[in-house]
Write a protein that holds these residues in place. Structure first.
Motif, PDB file in Angstrom:
ATOM      1  N   SER A  56      21.157  -4.383 -11.239  1.00 37.36           N
ATOM      2  CA  SER A  56      21.112  -3.734 -12.543  1.00 37.36           C
ATOM      3  C   SER A  56      20.320  -2.432 -12.484  1.00 37.36           C
ATOM      4  N   LEU A  57      19.185  -2.445 -11.809  1.00 39.86           N
ATOM      5  CA  LEU A  57      18.340  -1.258 -11.725  1.00 39.86           C
ATOM      6  C   LEU A  57      18.947  -0.192 -10.821  1.00 39.86           C
ATOM      7  N   LEU A  58      19.595  -0.623  -9.739  1.00 41.58           N
ATOM      8  CA  LEU A  58      20.163   0.315  -8.777  1.00 41.58           C
ATOM      9  C   LEU A  58      21.573   0.770  -9.152  1.00 41.58           C
ATOM     10  N   GLU A  59      22.132   0.175 -10.195  1.00 38.31           N
ATOM     11  CA  GLU A  59      23.479   0.511 -10.669  1.00 38.31           C
ATOM     12  C   GLU A  59      24.531   0.243  -9.596  1.00 38.31           C
ATOM     13  N   VAL A  60      24.419  -0.938  -8.994  1.00 29.71           N
ATOM     14  CA  VAL A  60      25.422  -1.416  -8.041  1.00 29.71           C
ATOM     15  C   VAL A  60      25.839  -2.820  -8.472  1.00 29.71           C
ATOM     16  N   ASP A  61      26.875  -3.338  -7.837  1.00 34.25           N
ATOM     17  CA  ASP A  61      27.318  -4.692  -8.133  1.00 34.25           C
ATOM     18  C   ASP A  61      26.396  -5.712  -7.473  1.00 34.25           C
ATOM     19  N   PRO A  62      26.173  -6.871  -8.108  1.00 29.71           N
ATOM     20  CA  PRO A  62      25.431  -7.931  -7.427  1.00 29.71           C
ATOM     21  C   PRO A  62      26.103  -8.262  -6.091  1.00 29.71           C
ATOM     22  N   GLY A  63      25.307  -8.415  -5.062  1.00 32.94           N
ATOM     23  CA  GLY A  63      25.844  -8.679  -3.727  1.00 32.94           C
ATOM     24  C   GLY A  63      26.157  -7.421  -2.939  1.00 32.94           C
ATOM     25  N   ALA A  64      25.962  -6.229  -3.538  1.00 31.84           N
ATOM     26  CA  ALA A  64      26.211  -4.971  -2.818  1.00 31.84           C
ATOM     27  C   ALA A  64      25.221  -4.842  -1.653  1.00 31.84           C
ATOM     28  N   PRO A  65      25.634  -4.198  -0.561  1.00 36.56           N
ATOM     29  CA  PRO A  65      24.739  -4.082   0.594  1.00 36.56           C
ATOM     30  C   PRO A  65      23.554  -3.158   0.313  1.00 36.56           C
ATOM     31  N   LEU A  66      22.388  -3.578   0.791  1.00 38.05           N
ATOM     32  CA  LEU A  66      21.167  -2.788   0.690  1.00 38.05           C
ATOM     33  C   LEU A  66      20.528  -2.676   2.071  1.00 38.05           C
ATOM     34  N   LEU A  67      19.732  -1.641   2.256  1.00 34.88           N
ATOM     35  CA  LEU A  67      18.883  -1.523   3.433  1.00 34.88           C
ATOM     36  C   LEU A  67      17.462  -1.920   3.027  1.00 34.88           C
ATOM     37  N   GLU A  68      16.942  -2.945   3.659  1.00 31.96           N
ATOM     38  CA  GLU A  68      15.576  -3.372   3.379  1.00 31.96           C
ATOM     39  C   GLU A  68      14.648  -2.787   4.435  1.00 31.96           C
ATOM     40  N   VAL A  69      13.650  -2.045   3.997  1.00 27.20           N
ATOM     41  CA  VAL A  69      12.710  -1.393   4.905  1.00 27.20           C
ATOM     42  C   VAL A  69      11.302  -1.892   4.580  1.00 27.20           C
ATOM     43  N   ARG A  70      10.686  -2.544   5.540  1.00 35.14           N
ATOM     44  CA  ARG A  70       9.282  -2.960   5.397  1.00 35.14           C
ATOM     45  C   ARG A  70       8.431  -2.007   6.217  1.00 35.14           C
ATOM     46  N   ARG A  71       7.390  -1.475   5.591  1.00 38.77           N
ATOM     47  CA  ARG A  71       6.560  -0.465   6.249  1.00 38.77           C
ATOM     48  C   ARG A  71       5.084  -0.820   6.114  1.00 38.77           C
ATOM     49  N   VAL A  72       4.344  -0.673   7.197  1.00 30.86           N
ATOM     50  CA  VAL A  72       2.887  -0.768   7.159  1.00 30.86           C
ATOM     51  C   VAL A  72       2.363   0.598   7.576  1.00 30.86           C
ATOM     52  N   GLY A  73       1.587   1.235   6.687  1.00 29.05           N
ATOM     53  CA  GLY A  73       1.089   2.585   6.935  1.00 29.05           C
ATOM     54  C   GLY A  73      -0.382   2.579   7.307  1.00 29.05           C
ATOM     55  N   TYR A  74      -0.746   3.451   8.231  1.00 30.55           N
ATOM     56  CA  TYR A  74      -2.110   3.524   8.755  1.00 30.55           C
ATOM     57  C   TYR A  74      -2.683   4.912   8.499  1.00 30.55           C
ATOM     58  N   ASP A  75      -3.995   4.973   8.231  1.00 23.85           N
ATOM     59  CA  ASP A  75      -4.646   6.267   8.052  1.00 23.85           C
ATOM     60  C   ASP A  75      -5.080   6.834   9.396  1.00 23.85           C
ATOM     61  N   GLY A  76      -5.767   7.983   9.362  1.00 21.29           N
ATOM     62  CA  GLY A  76      -6.159   8.645  10.596  1.00 21.29           C
ATOM     63  C   GLY A  76      -7.151   7.854  11.438  1.00 21.29           C
ATOM     64  N   ARG A  77      -7.813   6.879  10.826  1.00 20.07           N
ATOM     65  CA  ARG A  77      -8.764   6.034  11.564  1.00 20.07           C
ATOM     66  C   ARG A  77      -8.090   4.783  12.127  1.00 20.07           C
ATOM     67  N   GLY A  78      -6.781   4.683  11.895  1.00 17.62           N
ATOM     68  CA  GLY A  78      -6.062   3.520  12.403  1.00 17.62           C
ATOM     69  C   GLY A  78      -6.146   2.303  11.520  1.00 17.62           C
ATOM     70  N   ARG A  79      -6.634   2.453  10.271  1.00 16.80           N
ATOM     71  CA  ARG A  79      -6.711   1.325   9.341  1.00 16.80           C
ATOM     72  C   ARG A  79      -5.375   1.140   8.627  1.00 16.80           C
ATOM     73  N   ALA A  80      -4.930  -0.083   8.513  1.00 15.90           N
ATOM     74  CA  ALA A  80      -3.747  -0.372   7.696  1.00 15.90           C
ATOM     75  C   ALA A  80      -4.163  -0.289   6.237  1.00 15.90           C
ATOM     76  N   ILE A  81      -3.542   0.615   5.479  1.00 15.66           N
ATOM     77  CA  ILE A  81      -3.929   0.796   4.079  1.00 15.66           C
ATOM     78  C   ILE A  81      -2.769   0.590   3.108  1.00 15.66           C
TER      79      ILE A  81
END
Length: 235
Positions: free
Chosen positions: A186-211
């Protein structure tokens, strides 16, 4: 392609760029006559345009303009930066924002104990006012006190740098396929069951901390990832 085919390819590419997504091209016979080429030459050009993702055909119905597809390479950048780099106006709709105590896989990804305070931001990301992806971002609270008092509907990376002097300088990403649940569709304006790309990301700062830990669901018809692979020295 021949010189004539290249000319037609250029003319059609320019025309397609000015047309709306899913708009139908003229019939082959009419288009060939208009462009002054044989139907065999026109079909060669149409195949090349289809291979480039600019058009698609529906048997018995015709040839149509493909929706704009955004290509993302391995450069670390935020959604807003990606869209602006492609001449599109980024936008966001804030769906929810709240503090929470992380646990389980989220705490593991961020390398913190269960119960650590963080913020969760749910946003619908837009390109030229059209839905592109749903994004859930979890940020540790300690580096970003008072985060929820800021305008968090726009470019988050830009805000973190401007308000806190913190940059995400490296990220690990995992990309997989998924399908749209009813609420997502509904939010993406596609049909239920439409293909999506799922991207999981963990971002780190300049000190190497996961933030930052983010899970985004992109419309697969509008977004793609481009990765460059090089052969090593082992043959």
């Amino acid at each position: 392609m021949s010189t004539k085919a290249n000319r037609v390819h250029t003319e059609l590419s320019t025309r397609i760029a000015s047309m709306a997504a899913h708009e139908m091209l003229p019939r082959e016979v009419d288009l060939a006559e208009e462009l002054g080429v044989s139907r065999s030459t026109l079909r060669q050009v149409l195949r090349a345009l289809a291979d480039s993702g600019l058009i698609y055909s529906v048997r018995g119905s015709g040839t149509f303009v493909s929706p704009t597809r955004i290509a993302k390479d391995t450069t670390l950048s935020g959604f807003s930066e990606d869209m602006r780099a492609r001449g599109l106006e980024p936008g966001s709709q804030l769906l929810d924002a709240e503090p929470l105590a992380v646990d389980g896989t989220v705490a593991t990804d961020l390398a913190v104990p269960d119960g650590t305070l963080a913020y969760r931001l749910d946003r619908l990301r837009l390109a030229d006012s059209k839905p592109m992806c749903l994004e859930e971002v979890i940020l540790l609270a300690d580096p970003f006190p008072g985060l929820l008092t800021h305008d968090i509907s726009a470019g988050l990376y830009e805000l973190l740098k401007a308000a806190y002097g913190v940059e995400v300088t490296m990220a690990q990403q995992w990309i997989s396929a998924s399908v749209a649940a009813e609420s997502q569709a509904s939010l993406l304006e596609v049909d239920p069951g439409a293909p999506l790309l799922e991207v999981r990301r963990v971002g780190y700062d300049g000190r190497g901390r996961a933030i930052e830990r983010a899970v985004s669901h992109y419309r697969a018809d509008r977004y793609e990832f481009v990765l460059t692979a090089r052969r090593g020295d082992h043959g």
